[in-house]
Enzyme design. Structure first.
Site, PDB file in Angstrom:
ATOM      1  CE  LYS A  37      39.740  48.601  38.342  1.00  0.00           C
ATOM      2  NZ  LYS A  37      39.454  47.868  37.126  1.00  0.00           N
TER       3      LYS A  37
HETATM    4  C1  PLP Z   1      38.793  47.740  35.824  1.00  0.00           C
HETATM    5  C2  PLP Z   1      37.513  47.069  35.496  1.00  0.00           C
HETATM    6  C3  PLP Z   1      37.386  46.093  34.482  1.00  0.00           C
HETATM    7  C4  PLP Z   1      38.417  45.775  33.460  1.00  0.00           C
HETATM    8  O1  PLP Z   1      39.675  45.749  33.822  1.00  0.00           O
HETATM    9  P1  PLP Z   1      40.935  46.061  32.867  1.00  0.00           P
HETATM   10  O2  PLP Z   1      41.990  45.306  33.595  1.00  0.00           O
HETATM   11  O3  PLP Z   1      41.120  47.526  32.883  1.00  0.00           O
HETATM   12  O4  PLP Z   1      40.666  45.493  31.517  1.00  0.00           O
HETATM   13  C5  PLP Z   1      36.171  45.452  34.327  1.00  0.00           C
HETATM   14  N1  PLP Z   1      35.121  45.755  35.096  1.00  0.00           N
HETATM   15  C6  PLP Z   1      35.178  46.685  36.049  1.00  0.00           C
HETATM   16  C7  PLP Z   1      33.955  46.961  36.868  1.00  0.00           C
HETATM   17  C8  PLP Z   1      36.366  47.393  36.269  1.00  0.00           C
HETATM   18  O5  PLP Z   1      36.408  48.354  37.203  1.00  0.00           O
END
Ligand code: PLP
Length: 388
Positions: free
Chosen positions: A204
């Site tokens: 991210k």
């Molecule tokens: C990455 C993501 C999540 C969840 O994140 P995690 O940390 O992987 O549990 C939720 N919503 C969206 C749109 C994402 O891209």
């Protein structure tokens, strides 16, 4: 195996141990060149490695500040942040939440976790976000909330979403997992709703390894979230649990990494935007082979991913283009499959033609802070060759 000559030296650690016969460009890579190491060592040296310690509050405050909100509630991932938000807002069995069908699966799953039902809407063809014009037709007496998702870092057109929410008495929960640093009409993603959630997974905008956070500005909601995050334990009476909560706490080690990342948020965003700018230049040569991502005039894009759509209906398929690029060492990733196509959510009663179409043609190109302009030029060249 030693990385081959010509490998960007900054990729070496990323690839050590992989069997490589050529230089590969990964689709995502964390950049950990600030205080991450020093802060993690402080956790080890002081033994504050679990879910209390100075970095948790500091990281929560840093993200709240960056998103112009009052409170941050750190969690162990972005999915639990979403679950915690919906649970704290009292959404539960019998309720419905409006969710874009084109999103990561966690958005819809979190609605199911609280026993509610996600009701899908189709997306806009240009920036892939839920289409506000389609929301109203999906509202029923059971609808409690709308969950806009700022997909790939481009903010949702929030004014019409809020107009509808206000008129129909609905809460708005932003899934801003992909959009830390994005803004709508100058206001940060995360500050635009009842509450918002972020993910700090390794790929991210900034990362804690695994991690998440809910941000919001409501004192009583804050108490409720902290209660539910910590096993529902009464903050004034140890081992007394007035409600069924969860263990969704973040560790001090993760928060140490997160604080160091947050200190350099502007830098991490600037490098992503620079990569996007290079793609725009180098993909100009693609002509009408592909459609490049757009940013609406009110949008500040975080460029979590630089997403292109194949434009030639009679050209090679998306999967074929990705296969050809992988063969020459460029890792890409397909756009998300719309959630209504997945077995647990299969919806054949309604149609989502835009999501079906863009999902089948969309490719995410490598987007991260370790890319050089040469890398980007190479990805662009390989994409053009593969799509022709
Ligand atoms: C990455 C993501 C999540 C969840 O994140 P995690 O940390 O992987 O549990 C939720 N919503 C969206 C749109 C994402 O891209």
């Amino acid at each position: 195996m030693r990385p081959p000559a010509g490998l960007n030296p900054r990729f070496e650690s990323f690839f050590s141990g992989m069997d490589m016969t050529f230089t590969r460009i990964p689709v995502a890579a964390p950049v950990l060149d600030g205080n991450e190491r020093a802060y993690v060592l402080e956790c080890l040296d002081t033994t504050w490695i679990s879910s209390s310690g100075r970095f948790i509050g500091a990281f929560e405050a840093a993200i709240a500040k960056a998103t112009n909100t009052r409170f941050g509630v750190a969690t162990n991932n972005g999915t639990t942040a979403l679950h915690l938000a919906l649970a704290a807002l009292g959404i539960g069995p019998g309720d419905e939440v409006i969710v874009p069908t084109l999103t990561y699966i966690a958005s819809a799953n979190s609605v199911r976790y609280v026993g509610a039902t996600p009701v899908f809407v189709d997306c806009e063809p240009d920036c892939f976000n839920l289409d506000p014009a389609l929301i109203e037709a999906k509202i029923t007496p059971r609808t409690k909330a709308i969950m806009p998702v700022h997909l790939y870092g481009h903010p949702v057109d929030m004014d019409p979403v809020h107009d509808i929410a206000k008129r129909r008495g609905l809460m708005v929960v932003e899934d801003a997992a992909e959009a830390l640093g994005a803004a709508y009409k100058g206001r940060p993603a995360g500050s635009l709703s009842t509450c918002a959630t972020f993910s700090f997974f390794g790929n991210k905008v900034i990362t804690t390894g695994e991690g998440g956070m809910v941000v919001h500005s409501d004192e009583s909601l804050d108490r409720q979230m902290r209660l539910l995050r910590g096993q529902g334990m009464d903050p004034n009476r140890r081992y007394w649990h007035p409600v069924i909560g969860y263990n969704y706490r973040m560790t001090n080690i993760a928060a140490a990494i997160g604080l160091a990342q947050a200190e350099r948020l502007e830098h991490h965003l600037a490098t992503r935007r620079r990569v996007a700018g290079w793609y725009d230049q180098h993909l100009a040569a693609a002509g009408d082979l592909i459609e490049r991502p757009i940013a609406k005039n009110w949008a500040t894009h975080a460029y979590w991913m630089y997403t292109v759509k194949l434009a030639r209906r009679n050209g090679p398929s998306r999967d074929e283009v990705m296969r050809r690029m992988a063969e020459v060492g460029v890792e890409t990733r397909p756009m998300f499959y719309p959630v209504h196509q997945m077995p647990p959510y299969r919806d054949t009663a309604n149609r989502y033609p835009v999501a079906d179409d863009v999902s089948a043609r969309g490719i995410n190109l490598p987007t991260h802070g370790l890319l050089t302009e040469e890398d980007v030029a190479r990805v662009a060249r390989e994409l053009i060759a593969a799509a022709a």
